[in-house]
Design a protein around this motif. Structure first.
Motif, PDB file in Angstrom:
ATOM      1  N   THR A 212      17.641  15.763  29.325  1.00 39.86           N
ATOM      2  CA  THR A 212      16.243  15.488  29.667  1.00 39.86           C
ATOM      3  C   THR A 212      15.703  16.547  30.622  1.00 39.86           C
TER       4      THR A 212
ATOM      5  N   ARG B 274      14.091  16.236  33.277  1.00 43.66           N
ATOM      6  CA  ARG B 274      14.280  15.847  34.689  1.00 43.66           C
ATOM      7  C   ARG B 274      15.678  15.324  34.937  1.00 43.66           C
ATOM      8  N   ASP B 275      16.590  15.599  33.979  1.00 46.12           N
ATOM      9  CA  ASP B 275      17.989  15.192  34.086  1.00 46.12           C
ATOM     10  C   ASP B 275      18.115  13.682  34.284  1.00 46.12           C
ATOM     11  N   GLN B 276      17.264  12.925  33.597  1.00 44.78           N
ATOM     12  CA  GLN B 276      17.317  11.477  33.624  1.00 44.78           C
ATOM     13  C   GLN B 276      17.234  10.969  32.186  1.00 44.78           C
TER      14      GLN B 276
ATOM     15  N   LYS C 286      15.487   4.900  28.726  1.00 40.87           N
ATOM     16  CA  LYS C 286      15.410   3.895  29.780  1.00 40.87           C
ATOM     17  C   LYS C 286      15.250   2.508  29.178  1.00 40.87           C
TER      18      LYS C 286
END
Length: 408
Positions: free
Chosen positions: A216, A218-220, A325
């Protein structure tokens, strides 16, 4: 609708109005979006235009090249400079290297004139100093040119040659096509309609999605997935590999592009349902019943393809679920195609697979497939002896898509 999305006639592209509508409705604020079967990158590009940070993944290197070309801006003076230098190069007829534009081909796919002209275009790109963005753009236009000037029939993506009579009468020029396609993209490539969100294209296998480091932006985990996966194995649908390899055979000669030739069979084998043994049957292991999704019998020659594709789809879907998520959204755009003469209910398999991963259908939307070039019905028994083309053997082709919207 952005003109750059028409830079290449890549198959099975999701309509702009569908992708833009889904992004606007379900991607909120500055979301992170993933398309794990991005093809030529329409969903990812449209998402980034709307301000979202977007990542696309595809197993086909040609698809990745096309997708990357959409995130390019060339100032109008520089575009004019490039165009004028191409015209000068064409008229000069300077010494041209002879490139192998048909690697490992047993028959000719280009006329001698177009082989020479393709070599000239390659030579221009190799001799002139261009940025990497300009190189990607010119290479993508060249790839689209390859498709148009080849001996392949123009009404399909599959690699079927024109008849000898039509090949002999083919007068299309690679230079003329290249220049026409270049100018058609001028307005799209010279405007400042650059994405407001980040834009990343990765060449990789969605079945190994969880192994991608820092996937991702944003590394999430991602906020949303919007994707249109293949409706069946590549060998029996549009054959992504065959035509892609024809294009790659030309593009491999561009020295700074760092793209290699891959055979069509190899590309098809990498796609879902490719050359995979199905002894480890995830359908059976995960408690699915094949008859719920496809009514062909055990003696149907297509059963191995259906099982292999279903296994790969189950694995890919499970990997996708782990990247989103729990308050996010996953959207699939699919259609039911015929395999071995029987309808394959990919939407039902996706719903059951998503349920097993803790994601549940919140809405199913149906839309008619517009501008579909295919008969409304085909005879599923056409190859059998004694077939009388009765109404019982006639089955409808793909005429509508299903938009499946999932939440955890």
């Amino acid at each position: 609708m952005n003109q750059i999305n028409f830079i290449h006639p890549y198959p099975a592209m999701i309509p702009d109005q569908v992708s833009e509508g889904l992004i606007s409705e379900f991607a909120h604020n500055k979301a992170t979006l993933l398309d794990p079967f991005c093809g030529s990158g329409r969903i990812v590009f449209n998402s980034s235009l709307l301000g979202h940070d977007s990542v696309g993944i595809d197993i086909n290197p040609l698809a990745c090249l096309i997708a990357k070309s959409k995130n390019i801006n060339i100032p109008e003076p520089r575009f004019s400079e490039i165009y004028d230098s191409i015209l000068l190069f064409r008229s000069s007829n300077s010494n041209i290297s002879r490139y192998d534009v048909e690697p490992n081909r047993k028959v000719n796919w280009f006329s001698e004139q177009n082989k020479n002209e393709l070599c000239q275009i390659i030579e221009y790109i190799n001799q002139n100093i261009v940025s990497y963005e300009e190189l990607v753009f010119l290479s993508t236009v060249l790839s689209a040119t390859v498709r148009e000037v080849s001996f392949c029939r123009n009404d399909q993506w599959k690699l079927h040659r024109l008849s000898k009579d039509k090949r002999d009468r083919l007068t299309v020029s690679a230079w003329d096509v290249f220049l026409r396609r270049l100018m058609k993209m001028e307005g799209a490539i010279t405007t400042n309609n650059k994405p407001r969100g980040s834009y990343s294209i990765l060449n990789g296998d969605t079945k190994n999605l969880c192994d991608f480091p820092g996937l991702t932006p944003r590394d999430q985990l991602f906020d949303i997935v919007i994707t249109s996966p293949p409706y069946g194995d590549s060998k029996t649908t549009v054959q992504y590999g065959a035509m892609s390899s024809l294009c790659l055979g030309v593009l491999m000669n561009i020295k700074d592009l760092n793209i290699t030739f891959i055979s069509g069979q190899h590309i098809d084998n990498l796609c879902l349902g490719g050359d995979q043994p199905y002894s480890n049957n995830k359908l059976l292991h995960d408690g699915f019943n094949l008859k719920d999704y496809w009514h062909g019998g055990q003696d149907n020659s297509a059963i191995s393809r259906v099982i292999s594709f279903s296994n790969d789809l189950i694995e890919s879907t499970s990997q996708i679920c782990k990247q989103v998520k729990r308050d996010g959204t996953i959207i699939f755009v699919v259609s039911r195609r015929l395999v071995g003469g029987w309808r394959y209910y990919i939407d039902k398999l996706l719903i059951d697979t998503m349920n097993k991963n803790g994601w549940f259908i919140s809405e199913v939307r149906r839309r008619k497939i517009i501008s579909k070039v295919a008969p409304a019905y085909i005879n599923r028994l056409a190859r059998l002896k004694g077939n009388n083309n009765s109404r019982y053997s006639r089955v409808p082709t793909m005429r509508e898509e299903y938009i499946l919207i999932f939440n955890a």
